[in-house]
Design a protein around this motif. Structure first.
Motif, PDB file in Angstrom:
ATOM      1  N   LEU A   8     -49.904  20.933  25.884  1.00  0.00           N
ATOM      2  CA  LEU A   8     -49.487  22.568  24.980  1.00  0.00           C
ATOM      3  C   LEU A   8     -48.407  22.850  25.781  1.00  0.00           C
TER       4      LEU A   8
ATOM      5  N   SER B 287     -45.523  21.649  14.669  1.00  0.00           N
ATOM      6  CA  SER B 287     -45.515  19.991  15.812  1.00  0.00           C
ATOM      7  C   SER B 287     -45.776  20.727  17.186  1.00  0.00           C
TER       8      SER B 287
ATOM      9  N   GLY C  46     -48.307  24.116  17.835  1.00  0.00           N
ATOM     10  CA  GLY C  46     -49.425  23.248  18.024  1.00  0.00           C
ATOM     11  C   GLY C  46     -49.936  24.597  16.609  1.00  0.00           C
TER      12      GLY C  46
ATOM     13  N   ARG D 227     -52.404  25.033  14.291  1.00  0.00           N
ATOM     14  CA  ARG D 227     -53.458  24.299  13.435  1.00  0.00           C
ATOM     15  C   ARG D 227     -54.483  25.349  13.434  1.00  0.00           C
TER      16      ARG D 227
ATOM     17  N   ARG E 180     -56.936  27.075  16.604  1.00  0.00           N
ATOM     18  CA  ARG E 180     -55.617  28.166  17.613  1.00  0.00           C
ATOM     19  C   ARG E 180     -56.093  29.484  16.346  1.00  0.00           C
TER      20      ARG E 180
ATOM     21  N   SER F 142     -50.636  31.403  17.933  1.00  0.00           N
ATOM     22  CA  SER F 142     -49.787  30.679  16.695  1.00  0.00           C
ATOM     23  C   SER F 142     -48.613  31.421  16.545  1.00  0.00           C
TER      24      SER F 142
ATOM     25  N   THR G 103     -54.228  21.338   8.137  1.00  0.00           N
ATOM     26  CA  THR G 103     -53.548  22.516   9.127  1.00  0.00           C
ATOM     27  C   THR G 103     -52.417  22.837   7.408  1.00  0.00           C
TER      28      THR G 103
END
Length: 245
Positions: free
Chosen positions: A74, A157, A160, A162, A165, A170, A229
Protein backbone atom coordinates in the motif's frame (compact mmCIF):
# COMPACT_ATOMS: atom_id res chain seq x y z
CA UNK A 1 20.99 -12.14 -26.31
CA UNK A 2 18.95 -14.19 -23.84
CA UNK A 3 15.21 -13.55 -23.69
CA UNK A 4 13.86 -13.43 -20.13
CA UNK A 5 10.07 -13.58 -19.68
CA UNK A 6 8.91 -10.83 -17.34
CA UNK A 7 7.36 -11.92 -14.06
CA UNK A 8 3.82 -11.10 -12.98
CA UNK A 9 0.55 -10.76 -14.86
CA UNK A 10 2.09 -9.44 -18.06
CA UNK A 11 0.95 -9.73 -21.66
CA UNK A 12 1.83 -13.04 -23.32
CA UNK A 13 5.11 -12.83 -25.20
CA UNK A 14 6.60 -9.85 -23.34
CA UNK A 15 10.28 -10.47 -22.63
CA UNK A 16 13.37 -8.62 -21.51
CA UNK A 17 16.52 -8.63 -23.63
CA UNK A 18 19.37 -6.73 -22.00
CA UNK A 19 18.20 -3.20 -21.27
CA UNK A 20 15.15 -3.47 -23.53
CA UNK A 21 11.65 -4.93 -23.38
CA UNK A 22 10.13 -6.63 -26.43
CA UNK A 23 6.32 -6.73 -26.84
CA UNK A 24 4.23 -8.30 -29.58
CA UNK A 25 3.15 -5.47 -31.90
CA UNK A 26 -0.47 -4.81 -32.84
CA UNK A 27 -2.31 -2.37 -35.12
CA UNK A 28 -2.12 0.19 -32.29
CA UNK A 29 1.64 -0.01 -31.67
CA UNK A 30 2.62 2.77 -34.08
CA UNK A 31 0.26 5.16 -32.27
CA UNK A 32 1.65 4.10 -28.88
CA UNK A 33 5.19 4.71 -30.14
CA UNK A 34 4.13 8.18 -31.31
CA UNK A 35 2.77 8.94 -27.83
CA UNK A 36 5.95 7.73 -26.09
CA UNK A 37 8.18 9.64 -28.51
CA UNK A 38 6.20 12.82 -27.85
CA UNK A 39 6.51 12.36 -24.08
CA UNK A 40 10.26 11.85 -24.35
CA UNK A 41 10.60 14.92 -26.59
CA UNK A 42 8.74 17.19 -24.14
CA UNK A 43 10.79 15.97 -21.17
CA UNK A 44 8.25 13.78 -19.37
CA UNK A 45 10.33 11.28 -17.35
CA UNK A 46 7.54 8.94 -16.27
CA UNK A 47 7.40 6.77 -19.41
CA UNK A 48 9.79 4.36 -21.16
CA UNK A 49 11.38 5.34 -24.45
CA UNK A 50 10.10 3.77 -27.68
CA UNK A 51 13.05 2.19 -29.54
CA UNK A 52 11.44 0.95 -32.76
CA UNK A 53 11.03 -2.69 -33.85
CA UNK A 54 13.30 -5.71 -33.70
CA UNK A 55 14.00 -8.28 -36.42
CA UNK A 56 10.80 -10.14 -35.47
CA UNK A 57 8.63 -7.03 -35.73
CA UNK A 58 8.19 -6.72 -31.98
CA UNK A 59 7.91 -3.36 -30.27
CA UNK A 60 11.18 -2.44 -28.55
CA UNK A 61 11.01 -0.34 -25.39
CA UNK A 62 13.46 0.87 -22.80
CA UNK A 63 13.61 -1.49 -19.81
CA UNK A 64 13.02 0.45 -16.59
CA UNK A 65 14.59 -1.24 -13.54
CA UNK A 66 12.79 -1.01 -10.22
CA UNK A 67 9.87 -2.53 -8.35
CA UNK A 68 6.16 -2.15 -9.04
CA UNK A 69 3.59 -0.88 -6.58
CA UNK A 70 2.08 -4.36 -6.54
CA UNK A 71 5.36 -5.56 -5.00
CA UNK A 72 5.73 -2.61 -2.61
CA UNK A 73 2.32 -2.86 -0.95
CA UNK A 74 0.00 0.00 0.00
CA UNK A 75 1.26 3.47 -0.92
CA UNK A 76 1.94 6.03 1.80
CA UNK A 77 0.11 9.40 1.58
CA UNK A 78 3.27 11.16 0.41
CA UNK A 79 3.64 8.61 -2.39
CA UNK A 80 0.01 9.10 -3.39
CA UNK A 81 0.62 12.83 -3.73
CA UNK A 82 3.68 12.09 -5.90
CA UNK A 83 1.63 9.78 -8.12
CA UNK A 84 -1.18 12.31 -8.43
CA UNK A 85 1.37 14.93 -9.45
CA UNK A 86 2.87 12.58 -12.04
CA UNK A 87 -0.57 11.91 -13.56
CA UNK A 88 -1.22 15.65 -13.82
CA UNK A 89 2.15 16.15 -15.52
CA UNK A 90 1.27 13.34 -17.92
CA UNK A 91 -2.10 14.87 -18.78
CA UNK A 92 -0.49 18.26 -19.30
CA UNK A 93 2.12 16.72 -21.60
CA UNK A 94 -0.49 14.77 -23.59
CA UNK A 95 -2.65 17.87 -24.02
CA UNK A 96 0.06 19.03 -26.45
CA UNK A 97 0.04 15.76 -28.43
CA UNK A 98 -1.55 15.55 -31.87
CA UNK A 99 -2.24 11.91 -32.82
CA UNK A 100 -1.17 10.70 -36.27
CA UNK A 101 -4.05 10.94 -38.76
CA UNK A 102 -4.03 7.16 -39.22
CA UNK A 103 -3.80 6.36 -35.50
CA UNK A 104 -5.35 3.06 -34.38
CA UNK A 105 -6.07 2.60 -30.68
CA UNK A 106 -6.43 -0.55 -28.59
CA UNK A 107 -9.58 0.63 -26.83
CA UNK A 108 -10.94 -1.95 -24.40
CA UNK A 109 -13.41 0.13 -22.35
CA UNK A 110 -15.35 3.00 -23.94
CA UNK A 111 -14.67 6.28 -22.09
CA UNK A 112 -17.24 8.76 -20.86
CA UNK A 113 -15.98 11.19 -23.54
CA UNK A 114 -12.81 12.01 -25.45
CA UNK A 115 -10.64 14.99 -24.46
CA UNK A 116 -7.06 13.82 -25.02
CA UNK A 117 -5.02 10.65 -25.31
CA UNK A 118 -4.77 8.89 -21.91
CA UNK A 119 -2.91 5.86 -20.56
CA UNK A 120 -6.16 4.27 -19.25
CA UNK A 121 -4.47 1.77 -16.89
CA UNK A 122 -2.63 3.82 -14.27
CA UNK A 123 -2.48 1.27 -11.46
CA UNK A 124 0.09 -0.17 -9.01
CA UNK A 125 0.94 -3.09 -11.31
CA UNK A 126 1.95 -0.61 -14.04
CA UNK A 127 3.95 1.79 -11.85
CA UNK A 128 7.67 1.14 -11.46
CA UNK A 129 9.75 3.04 -8.92
CA UNK A 130 13.46 3.20 -9.68
CA UNK A 131 16.38 5.57 -9.71
CA UNK A 132 14.58 8.23 -11.76
CA UNK A 133 11.35 8.10 -9.77
CA UNK A 134 7.98 6.77 -10.91
CA UNK A 135 7.67 5.34 -14.41
CA UNK A 136 4.40 4.18 -15.97
CA UNK A 137 4.64 1.04 -18.10
CA UNK A 138 2.29 -1.03 -20.32
CA UNK A 139 0.92 1.57 -22.74
CA UNK A 140 -1.02 -0.82 -24.99
CA UNK A 141 -4.43 0.50 -23.86
CA UNK A 142 -3.53 4.11 -24.61
CA UNK A 143 -6.48 5.81 -26.33
CA UNK A 144 -8.51 9.02 -26.25
CA UNK A 145 -10.56 9.46 -23.07
CA UNK A 146 -11.31 12.21 -20.57
CA UNK A 147 -9.00 13.36 -17.81
CA UNK A 148 -11.65 12.54 -15.19
CA UNK A 149 -12.12 8.99 -16.57
CA UNK A 150 -8.35 8.41 -16.35
CA UNK A 151 -8.15 10.14 -12.97
CA UNK A 152 -10.98 8.06 -11.48
CA UNK A 153 -9.33 4.74 -12.33
CA UNK A 154 -5.92 5.93 -11.16
CA UNK A 155 -7.27 7.32 -7.89
CA UNK A 156 -9.29 4.20 -7.09
CA UNK A 157 -6.47 1.78 -7.88
CA UNK A 158 -3.52 3.64 -6.34
CA UNK A 159 -5.37 4.89 -3.26
CA UNK A 160 -6.86 1.43 -2.72
CA UNK A 161 -10.52 2.49 -2.52
CA UNK A 162 -12.31 -0.77 -1.75
CA UNK A 163 -15.17 -2.10 0.33
CA UNK A 164 -12.99 -3.69 3.03
CA UNK A 165 -11.13 -0.46 3.87
CA UNK A 166 -12.47 2.06 6.38
CA UNK A 167 -14.19 5.08 4.89
CA UNK A 168 -12.12 7.64 6.80
CA UNK A 169 -8.87 6.03 5.65
CA UNK A 170 -10.11 5.79 2.06
CA UNK A 171 -11.25 9.42 2.05
CA UNK A 172 -7.85 10.58 3.34
CA UNK A 173 -6.03 8.51 0.73
CA UNK A 174 -8.25 9.82 -2.08
CA UNK A 175 -7.60 13.36 -0.88
CA UNK A 176 -3.82 12.78 -0.88
CA UNK A 177 -3.85 11.55 -4.47
CA UNK A 178 -6.11 14.31 -5.76
CA UNK A 179 -4.19 16.99 -3.85
CA UNK A 180 -1.12 15.87 -5.80
CA UNK A 181 -3.07 16.00 -9.07
CA UNK A 182 -4.62 19.40 -8.42
CA UNK A 183 -8.00 18.99 -10.16
CA UNK A 184 -9.82 22.02 -11.50
CA UNK A 185 -13.38 22.81 -10.42
CA UNK A 186 -14.98 20.68 -13.14
CA UNK A 187 -12.78 17.67 -12.44
CA UNK A 188 -13.39 18.00 -8.70
CA UNK A 189 -17.15 18.13 -9.25
CA UNK A 190 -17.26 15.15 -11.65
CA UNK A 191 -14.81 12.79 -9.94
CA UNK A 192 -16.95 11.48 -7.02
CA UNK A 193 -19.66 10.09 -9.32
CA UNK A 194 -17.13 8.91 -11.92
CA UNK A 195 -15.28 6.67 -9.43
CA UNK A 196 -18.11 4.14 -9.32
CA UNK A 197 -18.92 4.38 -13.03
CA UNK A 198 -15.31 3.66 -13.97
CA UNK A 199 -15.09 0.65 -11.65
CA UNK A 200 -18.39 -0.69 -13.01
CA UNK A 201 -17.12 -0.29 -16.57
CA UNK A 202 -14.17 -2.52 -15.65
CA UNK A 203 -16.52 -5.13 -14.15
CA UNK A 204 -18.78 -5.08 -17.20
CA UNK A 205 -15.84 -5.42 -19.58
CA UNK A 206 -14.47 -8.45 -17.72
CA UNK A 207 -17.91 -10.08 -17.57
CA UNK A 208 -18.50 -9.56 -21.30
CA UNK A 209 -15.10 -11.07 -22.13
CA UNK A 210 -15.04 -13.87 -19.58
CA UNK A 211 -14.89 -16.43 -22.39
CA UNK A 212 -11.61 -15.08 -23.85
CA UNK A 213 -7.98 -15.12 -22.80
CA UNK A 214 -6.62 -13.47 -20.70
CA UNK A 215 -9.89 -12.07 -19.42
CA UNK A 216 -11.33 -15.44 -18.38
CA UNK A 217 -8.70 -15.80 -15.65
CA UNK A 218 -8.99 -12.17 -14.59
CA UNK A 219 -12.80 -12.42 -14.43
CA UNK A 220 -12.55 -15.46 -12.15
CA UNK A 221 -9.96 -13.81 -9.93
CA UNK A 222 -11.23 -10.21 -9.86
CA UNK A 223 -14.81 -10.07 -11.16
CA UNK A 224 -16.35 -10.05 -7.70
CA UNK A 225 -13.85 -7.44 -6.53
CA UNK A 226 -14.81 -4.99 -9.27
CA UNK A 227 -18.54 -5.50 -8.64
CA UNK A 228 -18.12 -4.91 -4.90
CA UNK A 229 -15.85 -1.93 -5.49
CA UNK A 230 -18.30 -0.28 -7.89
CA UNK A 231 -21.16 -0.74 -5.42
CA UNK A 232 -19.01 0.62 -2.59
CA UNK A 233 -17.93 3.68 -4.55
CA UNK A 234 -21.47 4.43 -5.73
CA UNK A 235 -22.87 3.93 -2.23
CA UNK A 236 -20.51 6.44 -0.62
CA UNK A 237 -20.37 9.17 -3.24
CA UNK A 238 -21.13 11.77 -0.54
CA UNK A 239 -17.99 10.69 1.37
CA UNK A 240 -15.80 11.18 -1.71
CA UNK A 241 -17.44 14.52 -2.45
CA UNK A 242 -16.73 15.72 1.07
CA UNK A 243 -13.12 14.51 0.83
CA UNK A 244 -12.63 16.59 -2.31
CA UNK A 245 -14.43 19.69 -1.10
Amino acid sequence: MTEVPLAGNVTDGVVRIGDTVRRPAGPWTDAVDAVLTHLHDVGFRGSPRALGRDERGRQVLEFVPGSTGAEQGLYAPAELRELGRMLRELHDALAEFTPPPDAVWHRLIPPDREELVCHNDVAPWNLVRGDRGWVLIDWDCTAPASTVWDLAYAAQSTAGLRADRGLADSAARLRAFTDGYGPDDRQRAELPATLGRRARAMHDFLKANAHRRPWARIWLEDGAYWRETAEHLDGHEAVWREALS
